[in-house]
Scaffold this motif. Structure first.
Motif, PDB file in Angstrom:
ATOM      1  N   MET A   1      11.971   8.525  55.375  1.00 55.01           N
ATOM      2  CA  MET A   1      10.451   8.605  55.833  1.00 55.01           C
ATOM      3  C   MET A   1      10.163  10.208  56.771  1.00 55.01           C
ATOM      4  O   MET A   1       9.151  10.548  56.644  1.00 55.01           O
ATOM      5  N   LEU A   2      11.022  10.331  57.464  1.00 52.95           N
ATOM      6  CA  LEU A   2      10.917  11.796  58.474  1.00 52.95           C
ATOM      7  C   LEU A   2      10.735  13.058  57.689  1.00 52.95           C
ATOM      8  O   LEU A   2      10.550  13.901  58.019  1.00 52.95           O
ATOM      9  N   CYS A   3      11.360  12.857  56.335  1.00 55.10           N
ATOM     10  CA  CYS A   3      11.497  13.920  55.594  1.00 55.10           C
ATOM     11  C   CYS A   3      10.180  14.573  55.370  1.00 55.10           C
ATOM     12  O   CYS A   3      10.016  15.981  55.217  1.00 55.10           O
ATOM     13  N   GLU A   4       9.350  13.865  54.776  1.00 51.97           N
ATOM     14  CA  GLU A   4       7.823  14.601  54.843  1.00 51.97           C
ATOM     15  C   GLU A   4       7.492  15.477  55.833  1.00 51.97           C
ATOM     16  O   GLU A   4       6.868  16.513  55.651  1.00 51.97           O
ATOM     17  N   LYS A   5       7.451  14.717  57.120  1.00 51.36           N
ATOM     18  CA  LYS A   5       7.108  15.534  58.250  1.00 51.36           C
ATOM     19  C   LYS A   5       7.988  16.590  58.484  1.00 51.36           C
ATOM     20  O   LYS A   5       7.428  17.677  58.816  1.00 51.36           O
ATOM     21  N   LEU A   6       9.198  16.667  58.193  1.00 52.77           N
ATOM     22  CA  LEU A   6      10.149  17.759  58.593  1.00 52.77           C
ATOM     23  C   LEU A   6      10.045  19.014  57.612  1.00 52.77           C
ATOM     24  O   LEU A   6      10.364  20.026  57.849  1.00 52.77           O
ATOM     25  N   SER A   7       9.714  18.328  56.498  1.00 53.00           N
ATOM     26  CA  SER A   7       9.598  19.455  55.276  1.00 53.00           C
ATOM     27  C   SER A   7       8.222  20.060  55.160  1.00 53.00           C
ATOM     28  O   SER A   7       8.079  20.904  54.361  1.00 53.00           O
ATOM     29  N   GLY A   8       7.231  19.410  55.677  1.00 50.26           N
ATOM     30  CA  GLY A   8       5.806  19.975  55.416  1.00 50.26           C
ATOM     31  C   GLY A   8       5.438  19.594  54.169  1.00 50.26           C
ATOM     32  O   GLY A   8       4.783  20.356  53.576  1.00 50.26           O
ATOM     33  N   SER A   9       5.907  18.587  53.625  1.00 48.42           N
ATOM     34  CA  SER A   9       5.151  17.810  52.351  1.00 48.42           C
ATOM     35  C   SER A   9       5.710  18.642  50.946  1.00 48.42           C
ATOM     36  O   SER A   9       5.021  18.423  50.107  1.00 48.42           O
ATOM     37  N   LYS A  10       6.792  19.367  51.375  1.00 46.38           N
ATOM     38  CA  LYS A  10       7.290  19.952  50.140  1.00 46.38           C
ATOM     39  C   LYS A  10       8.744  19.873  49.924  1.00 46.38           C
ATOM     40  O   LYS A  10       9.469  19.331  50.938  1.00 46.38           O
ATOM     41  N   VAL A  11       9.112  20.114  48.688  1.00 45.66           N
ATOM     42  CA  VAL A  11      10.698  19.980  48.563  1.00 45.66           C
ATOM     43  C   VAL A  11      11.557  21.001  49.548  1.00 45.66           C
ATOM     44  O   VAL A  11      11.445  22.124  48.968  1.00 45.66           O
ATOM     45  N   GLU A  12      11.879  20.513  50.574  1.00 41.68           N
ATOM     46  CA  GLU A  12      12.608  21.518  51.561  1.00 41.68           C
ATOM     47  C   GLU A  12      14.130  21.342  51.386  1.00 41.68           C
ATOM     48  O   GLU A  12      14.805  20.348  51.904  1.00 41.68           O
ATOM     49  N   LEU A  13      14.763  22.204  50.531  1.00 41.00           N
ATOM     50  CA  LEU A  13      16.260  22.045  50.423  1.00 41.00           C
ATOM     51  C   LEU A  13      17.039  22.124  51.627  1.00 41.00           C
ATOM     52  O   LEU A  13      18.334  22.055  51.875  1.00 41.00           O
ATOM     53  N   GLY A  14      16.278  22.948  52.618  1.00 40.52           N
ATOM     54  CA  GLY A  14      16.913  23.355  53.986  1.00 40.52           C
ATOM     55  C   GLY A  14      17.415  22.102  54.769  1.00 40.52           C
ATOM     56  O   GLY A  14      18.322  21.987  55.474  1.00 40.52           O
ATOM     57  N   LEU A  15      16.733  20.815  54.457  1.00 34.97           N
ATOM     58  CA  LEU A  15      17.224  19.464  55.053  1.00 34.97           C
ATOM     59  C   LEU A  15      18.601  19.138  54.550  1.00 34.97           C
ATOM     60  O   LEU A  15      19.007  18.388  55.194  1.00 34.97           O
ATOM     61  N   VAL A  16      19.098  19.675  53.217  1.00 38.20           N
ATOM     62  CA  VAL A  16      20.273  19.033  52.697  1.00 38.20           C
ATOM     63  C   VAL A  16      21.438  19.537  53.580  1.00 38.20           C
ATOM     64  O   VAL A  16      22.078  18.680  53.784  1.00 38.20           O
ATOM     65  N   PRO A  17      21.498  20.798  53.904  1.00 37.67           N
ATOM     66  CA  PRO A  17      22.594  21.258  54.852  1.00 37.67           C
ATOM     67  C   PRO A  17      22.513  20.461  56.037  1.00 37.67           C
ATOM     68  O   PRO A  17      23.608  19.906  56.622  1.00 37.67           O
ATOM     69  N   PHE A  18      21.238  20.215  56.796  1.00 33.52           N
ATOM     70  CA  PHE A  18      21.123  19.746  57.921  1.00 33.52           C
ATOM     71  C   PHE A  18      21.364  17.991  57.776  1.00 33.52           C
ATOM     72  O   PHE A  18      22.346  17.805  58.757  1.00 33.52           O
ATOM     73  N   GLY A  19      21.289  17.536  57.023  1.00 36.83           N
ATOM     74  CA  GLY A  19      21.582  16.145  56.689  1.00 36.83           C
ATOM     75  C   GLY A  19      23.160  16.013  56.378  1.00 36.83           C
ATOM     76  O   GLY A  19      23.886  15.133  57.191  1.00 36.83           O
ATOM     77  N   SER A  20      23.933  17.077  55.654  1.00 39.78           N
ATOM     78  CA  SER A  20      25.027  16.905  55.609  1.00 39.78           C
ATOM     79  C   SER A  20      25.944  17.161  56.912  1.00 39.78           C
ATOM     80  O   SER A  20      27.000  16.688  57.246  1.00 39.78           O
ATOM     81  N   LEU A  21      25.407  18.272  57.644  1.00 39.48           N
ATOM     82  CA  LEU A  21      26.046  18.419  58.806  1.00 39.48           C
ATOM     83  C   LEU A  21      26.058  17.269  59.787  1.00 39.48           C
ATOM     84  O   LEU A  21      27.040  16.892  60.675  1.00 39.48           O
ATOM     85  N   GLY A  22      24.792  16.478  59.923  1.00 44.78           N
ATOM     86  CA  GLY A  22      24.798  15.241  60.533  1.00 44.78           C
ATOM     87  C   GLY A  22      25.744  14.149  60.247  1.00 44.78           C
ATOM     88  O   GLY A  22      26.370  13.474  60.920  1.00 44.78           O
ATOM     89  N   LEU A  23      25.860  13.995  59.144  1.00 41.95           N
ATOM     90  CA  LEU A  23      26.827  13.019  58.429  1.00 41.95           C
ATOM     91  C   LEU A  23      28.298  13.567  58.832  1.00 41.95           C
ATOM     92  O   LEU A  23      29.182  12.524  59.087  1.00 41.95           O
ATOM     93  N   CYS A  24      28.509  14.784  58.806  1.00 45.80           N
ATOM     94  CA  CYS A  24      30.030  15.121  59.347  1.00 45.80           C
ATOM     95  C   CYS A  24      30.003  14.666  60.701  1.00 45.80           C
ATOM     96  O   CYS A  24      31.074  14.215  61.176  1.00 45.80           O
ATOM     97  N   LEU A  25      29.061  15.266  61.422  1.00 41.98           N
ATOM     98  CA  LEU A  25      29.234  15.277  62.978  1.00 41.98           C
ATOM     99  C   LEU A  25      29.484  13.597  63.478  1.00 41.98           C
ATOM    100  O   LEU A  25      30.158  13.452  64.227  1.00 41.98           O
TER     101      LEU A  25
END
Length: 626
Positions: A283-307
């Motif tokens: 649900m936070l994806c829409e807020k963080l991406s500005g309602s567009k397909v924001e591929l920048g969240l993908v590395p952000f997500g994978s970094l969090g999964l790793c850490l």
């Protein structure tokens, strides 16, 4: 105060709510049925053909996943050829019939019947899978796609955990199984009722011939999916998420009992935290991406999964001397870090997976979208089987469960690096997203004037070295920037500009051939229907004022007549990347997370374009806010 549209507004629309409810009850029933059968096998002695309980549970998992291999390609074809709402109604009618068979199995306490219903529900999920994701672009506007996917993912994971809890509770609470049977049938009927309310979703490839040879068609859709590099790598990225998820979910029961010393309620607690985390992240994806397909969240997500996957290893405590229930587990402050890790793994998993689904939906050809989702389901199944084999090999080698989870987190780091090296756009968007969300608070005005498809040129005032990144992070569509060749070569930013296929240009007196190549590249990009952005001043301002627009924009539009959208950056003058206090990026930053604005005006038709007129329009947009 004016209401700002957000993803929750979709829950008040007929074009989304029926699909959401249908998916919610379908996922709930899947897990209610499977968990109820597992509980009967594990705790109530249900048998089938003399198989050991462990083998029966593994067989149940295999029966559910088998149809994804056999029928996903066919399901994808059916969803392209026929109205998806009509298919949803047929699938939900099938679910009612399956639940009637399951009712008989529970009533008779018959393992063979119940195992067959798990296989049938696997077929049900296989048929519905391509539909639920491929129909979203037909029901939603482009700016709603991320929010819609987030809600679907949130609803799915919440229904999974509720179904698992309900399966355990209803089997144990009512020995007659009447309550369980009633719940299964009620959910199936509710799903069918909501499917009947789904608006029409016309076929995207009505003339597509159905190839019933699943092997040939499976290979065909995978081969076609590989033709689009971004879509293919997104499919692999999603499947890798399910590889990781399968390891966590398969190890979690034993982790909760043997490693943490908890009872079944501790397992349920950790599953709940993980599932709710995925829902929150989605649900936070829409807020963080500005309602567009924001591929920048993908590395952000994978970094969090790793850490947080790595931290989970170090947060794992020594098992308690006595068995803990969930309340005793929560009361021990030593477990809070571990619970936070499970929640954050889920949240970052949501950041990771939602943009990937949205990218597939937005970039796959409409006539192939359902089959692309079907290909995803096939790959997901393969990766989950590989995950089971991988976990079994490590278990056979005597590797502890915390170590297995640590290895999975470290593997994620390697796989992420490999994928992002193959498709640098992910990392480029990550750098843009980080830069524009940590340095500035950006207000957008009028960006709806930028067309969703078709060629156009954006013109904007040039205040700082960050201007192109701010526009790239704000505009929904990929943008080809025309920029001074010196700025194009700035370290670090050069990676972003090259990945975004920016077009370097030099003044005619400095390099006439470079200028000619740039204009040719602009014409080619516009002919392909792309968005091109230029800064007509030709240089970054030295005094905060807008320099005269050069005539290059007139030459571009004369050669390729397309609409031009005036845009204005406000508030960048005085930033670290501007020249207000001398050379840019050499003086100490004077402010952080400052308010800026990006404004756009209505498109100017090609016939009315002039450099002076565009400069006036941009000046009016900017006003006195430099």
């Amino acid at each position: 105060m004016a209401h700002h549209p957000n993803q929750f507004d979709l829950l008040r629309t007929r074009r989304f709510v029926p699909l959401f409810i249908t998916q919610f009850f379908g996922a709930f029933n899947d897990n209610l049925l499977k968990n109820a059968v597992v509980v009967l096998i594990n705790f109530h002695g249900m048998q089938m053909l003399g198989l050991a309980p462990e083998l029966m549970i593994q067989l149940a998992a295999a029966l559910f996943i088998l149809p994804f291999f056999l029928f996903s390609a066919t399901a994808g074809q059916l969803c392209e050829k026929y109205d998806k709402a009509a298919i949803a109604r047929v699938v939900k009618q099938m679910e009612i019939a399956i639940m009637l068979v399951a009712a008989l199995g529970f009533w008779l306490h018959n393992g063979v019947i119940l195992m067959s219903t798990i296989l049938l529900m696997g077929i049900h999920s296989t048929l519905f899978g391509p539909l639920k994701f491929s129909v979203l672009p037909q029901y939603l506007k482009p700016q709603e796609l991320v929010g819609g996917n987030g809600l679907i993912e949130m609803g799915t994971f919440v229904s999974i955990i509720l179904g698992q809890v309900a399966g355990t509770v209803l089997v144990n609470a009512d020995p007659s199984r009447v309550t369980l049977i009633a719940a299964l049938l009620a959910c199936a009927l509710a799903g069918y009722a909501s499917a009947r309310a789904m608006p029409p979703a016309p076929p995207t490839a009505a003339g597509l011939p159905i190839d019933w040879h699943f092997g040939r068609q499976t290979w065909a859709i995978i081969r076609e999916a590989k033709q689009n590099r971004a879509v293919w790598l997104s499919l692999l990225g999603i499947s890798w998420f399910w590889f990781l998820g399968a390891i966590y979910l398969s190890k979690l029961p034993t982790y909760a009992s043997d490693v943490l010393g908890g009872d079944a309620s501790v397992y349920t607690l950790l599953m709940t935290l993980f599932s709710l985390g995925v829902g929150v992240g989605s649900m936070l994806c829409e807020k963080l991406s500005g309602s567009k397909v924001e591929l920048g969240l993908v590395p952000f997500g994978s970094l969090g999964l790793c850490l947080f996957g790595i931290d989970l290893y170090f947060a794992t405590p020594v098992a308690a001397a006595q068995t803990l229930d969930w309340l005793a587990f929560v009361r021990d402050i030593g477990h809070w870090r571990l619970m936070a890790d499970f929640t954050l793994i889920g949240i970052f998993g949501g950041f990771y997976i939602v943009p990937l689904y949205a990218l597939i939906q937005s970039r796959a050809a409409p006539a192939f979208r359902s089959r692309a989702i079907a290909a995803n389901n096939i790959l997901n199944s393969l990766f989950m089987v590989a995950s089971a084999v991988f976990a079994a090999i490590l278990a056979g080698m005597g590797v502890s469960i915390p170590s297995v989870l640590l290895i999975a987190a470290l593997l994620n780091l390697l796989v992420a690096a490999y994928i992002y090296s193959l498709l640098p756009e992910f990392m480029m968007r990550f750098l843009v997203w980080i830069a524009t969300h940590t340095l500035y608070r950006i207000r957008h005005e009028g960006l709806e004037h930028i067309p969703e498809e078709g060629p156009c040129v954006l013109v904007c005032n040039h205040v700082s070295f960050m201007d192109a990144l701010i526009l790239a992070g704000a505009v929904r569509r990929p943008v080809r920037f025309v920029m001074d060749h010196h700025i194009f070569k700035v370290p670090l930013l050069n990676f972003v500009f090259r990945t975004a296929r920016a077009i370097p240009i030099a003044p005619a007196k400095e390099d006439p051939q470079a200028k000619a190549r740039a204009f040719d590249a602009v014409a080619a990009a516009l002919a392909e229907g792309e968005v091109v952005c230029i800064f007509p001043e030709g240089k970054i301002t030295y005094d905060g004022q807008i320099n005269p627009f050069k005539s290059g924009i007139e030459e571009i539009v004369a050669r390729t007549p397309v609409p031009v959208i005036p845009m204005a950056l406000c508030g960048m003058w005085g930033s670290f990347f501007s020249r207000r206090y001398g050379p840019a990026m050499l003086s100490w930053p004077r402010r952080a997370w400052s308010h800026i604005a990006l404004k756009a005006a209505a498109p100017v038709p090609a016939a009315h374009v002039s450099a002076a007129g565009l400069q006036q329009a941009v000046s009016q947009l900017r006003g006195d806010w430099q």
